[in-house]
Design an enzyme around this catalytic site. Structure first.
Site, PDB file in Angstrom:
ATOM      1  N   GLY A  38       0.821  -1.204   0.000  1.00 34.62           N
ATOM      2  CA  GLY A  38       0.000   0.000   0.000  1.00 34.62           C
ATOM      3  C   GLY A  38       0.855   1.254   0.000  1.00 34.62           C
ATOM      4  N   THR A  84       5.544   2.236   5.772  1.00 35.14           N
ATOM      5  CA  THR A  84       4.266   1.627   6.108  1.00 35.14           C
ATOM      6  C   THR A  84       3.479   2.551   7.010  1.00 35.14           C
ATOM      7  OG1 THR A  84       3.133  -0.177   7.262  1.00 35.14           O
ATOM      8  CG2 THR A  84       5.371   0.279   7.962  1.00 35.14           C
ATOM      9  N   VAL A  85       2.240   2.802   6.643  1.00 36.91           N
ATOM     10  CA  VAL A  85       1.393   3.649   7.478  1.00 36.91           C
ATOM     11  C   VAL A  85       1.093   2.964   8.802  1.00 36.91           C
ATOM     12  CG1 VAL A  85       0.333   4.836   5.523  1.00 36.91           C
ATOM     13  CG2 VAL A  85      -0.762   2.773   6.447  1.00 36.91           C
ATOM     14  N   ASP A  86       1.201   1.636   8.845  1.00 35.43           N
ATOM     15  CA  ASP A  86       0.875   0.883  10.057  1.00 35.43           C
ATOM     16  C   ASP A  86       1.883   1.081  11.184  1.00 35.43           C
ATOM     17  OD1 ASP A  86      -1.435  -0.239   8.965  1.00 35.43           O
ATOM     18  OD2 ASP A  86      -0.334  -1.900   8.072  1.00 35.43           O
ATOM     19  N   MET A 101      -7.047   2.219   9.480  1.00 36.59           N
ATOM     20  CA  MET A 101      -6.227   1.052   9.154  1.00 36.59           C
ATOM     21  C   MET A 101      -5.446   0.580  10.376  1.00 36.59           C
ATOM     22  SD  MET A 101      -4.812   2.038   5.359  1.00 36.59           S
ATOM     23  CE  MET A 101      -5.913   2.001   3.936  1.00 36.59           C
ATOM     24  N   GLY A 102      -4.902  -0.621  10.264  1.00 38.13           N
ATOM     25  CA  GLY A 102      -4.135  -1.216  11.343  1.00 38.13           C
ATOM     26  C   GLY A 102      -4.579  -2.643  11.578  1.00 38.13           C
ATOM     27  N   GLU A 106      -9.166  -1.380  12.096  1.00 39.30           N
ATOM     28  CA  GLU A 106      -9.732  -2.463  11.278  1.00 39.30           C
ATOM     29  C   GLU A 106      -9.377  -3.837  11.835  1.00 39.30           C
ATOM     30  OE1 GLU A 106      -8.078  -2.360   7.354  1.00 39.30           O
ATOM     31  OE2 GLU A 106      -6.000  -2.537   8.050  1.00 39.30           O
ATOM     32  N   LEU A 138      -8.342   7.444   1.979  1.00 41.78           N
ATOM     33  CA  LEU A 138      -8.210   8.869   2.262  1.00 41.78           C
ATOM     34  C   LEU A 138      -7.098   9.131   3.269  1.00 41.78           C
ATOM     35  CD1 LEU A 138     -11.978   9.884   2.522  1.00 41.78           C
ATOM     36  CD2 LEU A 138     -10.457  10.152   0.559  1.00 41.78           C
ATOM     37  N   ARG A 156      -4.341   7.507   3.861  1.00 43.68           N
ATOM     38  CA  ARG A 156      -2.971   7.292   3.415  1.00 43.68           C
ATOM     39  C   ARG A 156      -2.605   8.115   2.167  1.00 43.68           C
ATOM     40  NH1 ARG A 156      -3.400   1.072   1.097  1.00 43.68           N
ATOM     41  NH2 ARG A 156      -3.641   1.620  -1.110  1.00 43.68           N
TER      42      ARG A 156
END
Length: 465
Positions: A57, A186-188, A234-235, A291, A342, A344
């Site tokens: 992603g 990674t956004v996570d 997310m997550g 999530e 949205l 990310r």
């Protein structure tokens, strides 16, 4: 007959003396004669090219990392030739669909720093183990050999670091060593060792701002309208993004009143009691839910029953699940929103710290590679909280590949519904500062690349598995 003689029958094949990677022997490397003529260093050796690919992603700032890689490489033309990019990530290497980034102007490359998305295309495609799928690794090295690619920069998360690590080992086995540097993204925020991950600061800022603004909206009409608002973020396994929502309020009376973390097992009775208490006390309740929120037995609240290319459970719809529970058990009017892409892609509200760190890891990756540092990943090292200071370090890829960093329990309040002061101290510096893109007629102006394909050197089509 060599592989290149089979693939390039109309070109003479000659032995060259490339800028060798660590452990590479001169006799193991052969190139088309035209390539040797084109890219010689003053000492007569051949400059090796680089390959950059985006994976998984994308984020609001992954292109800032690409900008760092490309600008750093262009400043070291004495050491590195062209940098090719993979169209749609690693798939571009396997199918020999390479983008010649030298065809882009310096101005366009600079504009990547403020452009969201993946400029060259990304993909969720994980290479299996060498024994399971030797053909893909052989193909990858064959393409690298044909295009004289001696440096591999792979920009992604834990699965991508695993791929980069495997390639760093297998290239040597197949007679063409490649210097591999993984670049974190990674956004996570779940890569270990590095203090934080490029991409996280901006999504954290988006979620915190969105939570605060939505809360003001809900509070305005709570007496006669919506009582509960739910924001799904997310997550999958780690609750870092959900935790960022906690920055929206300064104490427990301010939204979000409840955060549902993957690290804390969902307790329906306790959750509903907390919602009712908030509505009774404040007239409304704002919830941020990851999530990856799950039951005590490990089942996700909203598992779709399918899996992605990396083998991860496909998630989605946890906000709807929670909202239905609130309606059916408490009879409260609700609204929910799913931040989804949205969160990310929101470059217009990116964290300045995140942009600077994303660029820095790309630049440092090139520096590591040119020093012959193989199978490593740049890390962000926090040297001070007050004032916030950071620098770039490094870690072996073997220490981060296929590993995840969860939120420590000390970052979550005892009741499991909010963040602690120590978590706030960790998160706050990461969302600081604004780095707005240029605007034209009210809209952000983003880079538009030509993405010119490099001429293929190998014949035939490689079929992806």
């Amino acid at each position: 007959m060599s592989i290149l003689q089979e693939r390039c029958p109309h070109e003479a094949i000659v032995k060259a003396s490339p800028a060798l990677a660590h452990g590479q022997t001169e006799s193991s490397v052969w190139y088309p004669a035209s390539l040797v003529k084109q890219r010689r260093l003053p000492g007569g050796t051949v400059k090796q090219n680089g390959f950059y690919a985006q994976s998984g992603g994308v984020t609001a700032v992954i292109n800032a990392t690409a900008c760092g890689v490309l600008e750093a490489a262009r400043k070291r033309k004495d050491k590195i030739g062209k940098v090719f990019a993979g169209r749609n990530g690693i798939i571009g290497a396997l199918t020999e669909d390479l983008i010649d980034t030298s065809k882009e102007s310096a101005r366009t490359i600079a504009a990547l720093r403020h452009t969201p998305g993946g400029a060259f295309g990304s993909a969720r495609y994980k290479l299996k183990g060498f024994d399971e799928n030797r053909a893909e690794y052989e193909r990858l090295i064959e393409v690298f050999r044909a295009h004289n690619i001696g440096y591999f920069f792979y920009n992604g998360g834990g699965d991508s670091m695993d791929t980069a690590h495997k390639v760093s080992q297998i290239g040597k086995k197949l007679g063409f060593p490649v210097t591999c540097v993984g670049i974190p993204k990674t956004v996570d925020n779940d890569l270990p060792v590095t203090d934080n991950c490029p991409g996280f600061g901006s999504v954290a800022k988006y979620v915190a701002v969105s939570t605060r603004e939505a809360a003001l909206d809900v509070a305005s009409m709570a007496r006669t309208s919506t009582k509960v608002f739910i924001l799904e973020v997310m997550g999958r396994h780690a609750g870092w993004i959900a935790a960022a929502g906690g920055l929206a309020g300064q104490d427990r009376s301010e939204a979000p009143h409840i955060i549902l973390f993957p690290e804390i097992a969902f307790d329906e009775a306790r959750f509903l009691l907390r919602v009712k208490e908030c509505v009774d006390k404040y007239e409304y309740c704002v919830i941020v839910v990851s999530e990856g929120a799950r039951h005590a037995d490990g089942r996700f609240l909203a598992e779709a029953g399918t899996r992605d290319a990396f083998g991860h459970a496909q998630l989605g719809g946890v906000a709807s699940t929670v909202a239905t529970l609130v309606r059916d058990r408490l009879g409260l009017k609700y609204h929910y929103a799913i931040a989804d892409y949205l969160q990310r892609s929101a470059r217009h509200i990116a964290s300045k710290v995140d942009v600077e760190q994303s660029y820095a890891v790309g630049k440092k990756a090139v520096e590591f590679a040119l020093k012959g540092q193989n199978a490593v990943m740049p890390t962000i090292v926090r040297t001070s909280n007050t004032p916030y200071r950071w620098t770039i370090g490094q870690v072996p890829l073997s220490h981060v590949a296929n590993k995840e960093k969860m939120m420590p329990r000390k970052f979550i309040t005892r009741d499991g519904f909010s963040i602690t002061k120590s978590c706030r101290r960790y998160l706050e510096p990461l969302i600081r500062g604004e780095d707005y893109p240029p605007y034209h007629k009210g809209l952000p102006r983003y880079a538009k690349l030509r993405n010119v394909a490099a001429p293929p050197r190998l014949g035939g089509n490689f079929v992806l598995r």
